[in-house]
Design an enzyme around this catalytic site. Structure first.
Site, PDB file in Angstrom:
ATOM      1  N   ASN A   1      38.233  46.533  40.826  1.00 21.66           N
ATOM      2  CA  ASN A   1      37.447  47.765  40.994  1.00 21.66           C
ATOM      3  C   ASN A   1      38.254  48.911  41.616  1.00 21.66           C
ATOM      4  O   ASN A   1      37.820  50.065  41.587  1.00 21.66           O
ATOM      5  CB  ASN A   1      36.171  47.509  41.809  1.00 21.66           C
ATOM      6  CG  ASN A   1      35.106  46.753  41.051  1.00 21.66           C
ATOM      7  OD1 ASN A   1      34.337  45.984  41.617  1.00 21.66           O
ATOM      8  ND2 ASN A   1      35.021  46.960  39.749  1.00 21.66           N
TER       9      ASN A   1
ATOM     10  N   ASP B   1      25.651  44.104  39.344  1.00 13.57           N
ATOM     11  CA  ASP B   1      26.224  44.989  38.325  1.00 13.57           C
ATOM     12  C   ASP B   1      25.175  45.927  37.742  1.00 13.57           C
ATOM     13  O   ASP B   1      23.998  45.578  37.672  1.00 13.57           O
ATOM     14  CB  ASP B   1      26.859  44.129  37.219  1.00 13.57           C
ATOM     15  CG  ASP B   1      27.812  44.925  36.346  1.00 13.57           C
ATOM     16  OD1 ASP B   1      28.250  46.019  36.772  1.00 13.57           O
ATOM     17  OD2 ASP B   1      28.120  44.456  35.236  1.00 13.57           O
TER      18      ASP B   1
END
Ligand code: IPE
Ligand code: IPE
Ligand code: MG
Length: 240
Positions: free
Chosen positions: A65, A17
């Site tokens: 996502n 991330d």
């Protein structure tokens, strides 16, 4: 490489991330962050193999996502395509001998040409034993459990098993990680304190390490730090 750690997790899971923030900090497009992040991913794979980690699982793209812009999703899929092409070649040339690569996540919903590359890389690397690399793509823990439950119900309907045969082991064996050990250590760079739908069943007793470093800046030294911290943890598994 000589033995570097007294205590080494058998299975490390990483949430890659911070690519977007890394790019934003530099006045770059988010996609530039993904590009660098993809390179770092390959470096960390090799480092894990060098130090003797047996299983490493990377969160590359979640079921959530898809909410991102088409441009960003396309850029990530293109990076993934490029990676798969490189792996197909390397596995074929036996250069990367030792990487057993598997993908966790739903194949449906993924571009067809990518799915066929994924299948190919999995098949061609299936006999490698140096390190097990899992890449979670179109992965969500809840989605994984939904798929597992459907399979189990089908087996009951077919008379293969009965409801009383449902055990923790049976459920584990119907997840994408079937046959692999649960993660000992979960690392999340970029400072977020959440799992974001990652390995929720498997994480029951994982040690969690949050790091402020953004993924594109992540180095082997950062991994060393997480492993050193892991070595100091007292894992009790509910005992004393
Ligand atoms: C991780 O980086 C990559 C994916 C989720 C695909 P992000 O893109 O989430 O980066 P931040 O969190 O916006 O910085
Ligand atoms: C988790 O990161 C997914 C991956 C790294 C692939 P996100 O950036 O999607 O997570 P949230 O939205 O911050 O929870
Ligand atoms: Mg993020």
């Amino acid at each position: 490489m000589e033995k570097k750690f007294e205590v080494l997790p058998e299975h490390i899971a990483i949430i890659m991330d911070g690519n977007g923030r890394w790019a934003k900090n530099r006045g770059l497009k988010r996609t530039e962050g993904h590009k660098v992040g993809a390179k770092v991913f390959e470096e960390i794979c090799e480092y894990c193999a060098e130090i003797g980690v047996k299983y490493v699982t990377f969160y590359a793209f979640s079921t959530e996502n898809w909410k991102r812009s088409k441009l960003e999703v396309t850029a990530i899929m293109n990076l993934f395509r490029g990676y798969l092409d490189r792996m197909q070649e390397r596995v074929l040339e036996n250069e990367q001998a030792g990487y057993r690569i598997r993908f966790l996540g739903a194949r449906e919903g993924m571009p067809k040409d990518i799915v066929s590359r994924m299948d190919d890389v999995e098949r061609r690397s299936a006999d490698k034993t140096r390190i097990n690399i899992n890449i979670a793509v179109n992965y969500g823990s809840r989605d994984e459990i939904v798929h597992g439950v459907r399979d189990i119900v089908r087996e009951i309907q077919n008379g293969k098993i009965s409801a009383d045969d449902i055990t923790e082991e049976l459920i584990s064996s119907h997840l994408y990680t079937a046959g692999q050990p649960d993660p000992d250590l979960i690392i999340r760079p970029s400072g977020e304190y959440r799992l974001s739908n990652y390995l929720m069943w498997q994480a029951a007793y994982s040690e969690i390490y949050i790091d402020d470093v953004l993924w594109p800046d992540y180095t082997p030294a950062d991994l060393d730090r997480a492993i050193a911290e892991y070595a100091k943890r007292n894992r009790r598994f509910g005992g004393v």
